[in-house]
Enzyme design. Structure first.
Site, PDB file in Angstrom:
ATOM      1  N   ASP A  38      29.327 -14.990 -55.845  1.00 33.98           N
ATOM      2  CA  ASP A  38      30.588 -15.295 -55.092  1.00 33.98           C
ATOM      3  C   ASP A  38      30.860 -17.104 -56.128  1.00 33.98           C
ATOM      4  O   ASP A  38      29.500 -17.761 -56.080  1.00 33.98           O
ATOM      5  CB  ASP A  38      30.531 -15.697 -54.271  1.00 33.98           C
ATOM      6  CG  ASP A  38      31.501 -15.933 -53.497  1.00 33.98           C
ATOM      7  OD1 ASP A  38      32.891 -15.804 -54.835  1.00 33.98           O
ATOM      8  OD2 ASP A  38      32.425 -15.331 -52.293  1.00 33.98           O
ATOM      9  N   ASP A  39      31.808 -17.074 -57.129  1.00 36.41           N
ATOM     10  CA  ASP A  39      31.877 -17.888 -57.768  1.00 36.41           C
ATOM     11  C   ASP A  39      30.596 -18.488 -58.851  1.00 36.41           C
ATOM     12  O   ASP A  39      30.687 -19.953 -59.257  1.00 36.41           O
ATOM     13  CB  ASP A  39      32.019 -19.225 -56.861  1.00 36.41           C
ATOM     14  CG  ASP A  39      33.922 -19.105 -55.656  1.00 36.41           C
ATOM     15  OD1 ASP A  39      34.404 -18.241 -56.110  1.00 36.41           O
ATOM     16  OD2 ASP A  39      33.957 -19.907 -55.092  1.00 36.41           O
ATOM     17  N   CYS A  77      38.960 -13.724 -55.561  1.00 34.13           N
ATOM     18  CA  CYS A  77      37.538 -12.877 -54.618  1.00 34.13           C
ATOM     19  C   CYS A  77      37.951 -10.929 -54.320  1.00 34.13           C
ATOM     20  O   CYS A  77      37.028 -10.385 -55.155  1.00 34.13           O
ATOM     21  CB  CYS A  77      37.034 -13.683 -53.047  1.00 34.13           C
ATOM     22  SG  CYS A  77      35.975 -15.119 -53.767  1.00 34.13           S
ATOM     23  N   HIS A 131      35.634  -8.732 -50.146  1.00 36.21           N
ATOM     24  CA  HIS A 131      35.753 -10.139 -49.098  1.00 36.21           C
ATOM     25  C   HIS A 131      36.518  -9.886 -47.104  1.00 36.21           C
ATOM     26  O   HIS A 131      35.631 -11.236 -47.136  1.00 36.21           O
ATOM     27  CB  HIS A 131      37.185 -10.725 -50.087  1.00 36.21           C
ATOM     28  CG  HIS A 131      37.758 -11.113 -48.886  1.00 36.21           C
ATOM     29  ND1 HIS A 131      37.459 -13.260 -49.400  1.00 36.21           N
ATOM     30  CD2 HIS A 131      38.569 -11.820 -48.681  1.00 36.21           C
ATOM     31  CE1 HIS A 131      37.446 -14.147 -49.257  1.00 36.21           C
ATOM     32  NE2 HIS A 131      38.676 -14.025 -48.153  1.00 36.21           N
ATOM     33  N   ASP A 314      32.010 -12.164 -59.233  1.00 37.13           N
ATOM     34  CA  ASP A 314      33.460 -12.069 -58.851  1.00 37.13           C
ATOM     35  C   ASP A 314      34.461 -12.686 -59.918  1.00 37.13           C
ATOM     36  O   ASP A 314      34.870 -12.149 -60.298  1.00 37.13           O
ATOM     37  CB  ASP A 314      33.850 -11.970 -57.668  1.00 37.13           C
ATOM     38  CG  ASP A 314      32.957 -13.342 -57.645  1.00 37.13           C
ATOM     39  OD1 ASP A 314      33.110 -13.944 -57.354  1.00 37.13           O
ATOM     40  OD2 ASP A 314      33.665 -13.406 -55.416  1.00 37.13           O
ATOM     41  N   HIS A 315      33.515 -14.070 -60.370  1.00 35.50           N
ATOM     42  CA  HIS A 315      34.392 -14.747 -60.906  1.00 35.50           C
ATOM     43  C   HIS A 315      33.553 -16.189 -61.329  1.00 35.50           C
ATOM     44  O   HIS A 315      32.789 -16.229 -60.908  1.00 35.50           O
ATOM     45  CB  HIS A 315      35.892 -14.802 -60.551  1.00 35.50           C
ATOM     46  CG  HIS A 315      35.997 -15.195 -59.332  1.00 35.50           C
ATOM     47  ND1 HIS A 315      35.693 -16.856 -59.035  1.00 35.50           N
ATOM     48  CD2 HIS A 315      35.913 -15.123 -58.123  1.00 35.50           C
ATOM     49  CE1 HIS A 315      35.693 -16.239 -57.538  1.00 35.50           C
ATOM     50  NE2 HIS A 315      36.002 -15.813 -57.088  1.00 35.50           N
TER      51      HIS A 315
END
Length: 483
Positions: A38-39, A77, A131, A314-315
């Protein structure tokens, strides 16, 4: 005579044992293990970052193919994860916010775990995968969602309780350094569950997602990972926004402003910026250690040689660039992601990864894994990148695409050719173009000046516009199915 009679049977047994040792009870089809982080931006040693300590992810990259130009489809997300788990783009799914679960809208769209479960795989979700914790639950054979709460220092818990009593709707501190074991925080426990699950399903074909929540806020990690860094190592980036930037391009990064100790408006001080960056990097090293534990388990269980391992995010995230934080934009920093694919442990002596500059997207995950496992899939909007695993230097896509909605009224659509990023801000209903951006990224992920409309770059802008129109022709509205 007895020995001669026994020998063929012995050879038959050894052959069958060898086959079973390689394939387990899975008929030789590969297992799949996906670390979904995540992130996480491309701040990893294998991507050239000289400050971060990420030895286990770097080792995975050295045993696989590293994609230098991988992009998510939306820098938030829920929609990003829905896209990669279905092989469909956000504009086809029609959910652009974090508030609407996938299955609330799409009852019949086939997801990746659903597809593999129907093929006889044991499908496993551990930690943060979708998410929404219980989204698509029927598609998982084993479902251990992320824990809603994690251990926090007693003084921080007391602070949170006092804020609640005072009616102040704020989270606790944005970071925490505590002298505790890895399992005190949720990613350590997710790793423990992953290891236990691998031990239980080692003789089955499996598709396992291990969802690691860090480095998502808050930046809470055991002290030993904070101790890997000196605060002086972290440089505060330039806080200038790109010249000529569209007014819709950036946000007020409200996600971070919800945390105690973060000012409600204005830029952060350099000291606070360094502290946050220190916490982000500590969290990277924390999740890197968790990756190492799971990879060691694959080796111990003799599963590595028949397991495809993928690490992706995810990003991306902003760490003070433009004076901004978090994601939620179409900027390169937010849509560019790490993406590593390692098929089997074949090259233990290789010191560096095979790398490719081909443009790939997170939406390519589903068709890629399906092909690697020998399955033909239904119509998907991503493309299998298996040819790049076999030949990383072949010609590939001319562009990668992302979008970001500003509520229901505005939609930003974007594409990159690996050097230039072009953005159109449109009315979501009429597709009227309200603003354009053109940024050059040959030497940096940082956008410095919007060159859209500059006559010196007219041909480049026209070319990028035509690339954008391939995916976003502007012939129908962006329907938002989320509520």
């Amino acid at each position: 005579m007895k020995n001669k009679a026994i020998l063929p049977l012995l050879l038959m047994f050894l052959s069958w044992s060898s086959f079973k040792m390689f394939a387990g009870e899975n008929n030789g089809q590969p297992n799949v293990l996906i670390f979904l982080v995540d992130d996480l931006r491309t701040d990893l040693g294998c991507y050239g970052n000289e400050v971060v300590k990420s030895p286990n992810i770097d080792a995975l990259a050295s045993d696989g193919v590293l994609f230098n130009n991988a992009y998510c489809q939306q820098a938030i997300c829920a929609p990003s994860r829905m896209s990669m788990l279905t092989g469909m783009r956000p504009e086809s799914i029609g959910i652009y916010s974090i508030f609407t679960p996938f299955r609330k809208v799409h009852k019949d769209m086939v997801s990746m775990p659903q597809f593999f479960k129907e093929k006889g795989y044991t499908t496993v979700s551990i930690g943060k995968v979708y998410h929404h914790a219980n989204d698509d639950k029927e598609s998982w054979s084993i479902h251990i969602p992320k824990e809603s709460n994690s251990w926090i220092k007693p003084e921080n818990k007391a602070l949170i309780d006092s804020l609640k009593l005072a009616g102040i709707k704020r989270n606790g501190p944005a970071f925490e350094c505590a002298d505790v074991e890895d399992e005190a925080y949720k990613d350590g426990r997710a790793t423990k569950y992953a290891i236990e699950t691998l031990q239980n399903i080692k003789d089955q074909n499996f598709l396992m997602f291990v969802g690691l929540s860090k480095p998502h806020l808050p930046f809470n990690a055991p002290k030993k990972y904070w101790d890997l860094y000196s605060r002086d190592e972290f440089i505060v980036p330039d806080k200038e926004v790109p010249k000529g930037m569209d007014k819709l391009a950036l946000t007020n990064w409200g996600e971070l402003r919800r945390y105690h100790g973060i000012p409600q408006e204005g830029l952060l001080s350099d000291d606070l910026s360094r502290e946050l960056k220190h916490g982000y990097y500590a969290c990277i090293s924390y999740i890197d250690a968790q990756v190492g534990k799971v990879m060691n388990t694959l080796d111990q269980l003799d599963l590595r040689k028949n397991t495809i391992v993928i690490l992706m995010s995810d990003h991306g995230w902003k760490l003070g660039e433009y004076g901004a934080w978090c994601k939620h934009t179409n900027f390169e920093l937010d849509v560019k992601v790490p993406f590593i694919v390692s098929r089997e442990h074949q090259c233990p002596s290789r010191l560096s990864s095979i790398q490719t500059n081909a443009l790939v997207e997170n939406v390519d995950l589903f068709p890629t894994v399906a092909e690697l496992c020998g399955f033909e899939n239904h119509r998907l909007e991503g493309s299998s990148i298996v040819p790049l695993l076999n030949n990383p230097n072949i010609e590939w896509n001319t562009a990668a695409y992302s979008l970001y909605a500003r509520g229901n009224k505005y939609m930003g659509v974007s594409c990159t050719d690996g050097e230039w990023r072009y953005v159109q801000w449109r009315n979501s209903d009429t597709q009227e173009v309200l603003g354009t951006e053109l940024y050059h990224h040959q030497s940096s992920l940082i956008a410095t000046e919007n060159l859209a409309g500059d006559p010196n770059y007219k041909k480049i802008e026209e070319r990028m516009k035509n690339l954008l129109l391939v995916q976003f022709p502007g012939t129908k509205p962006f329907i938002n199915r989320g509520k």
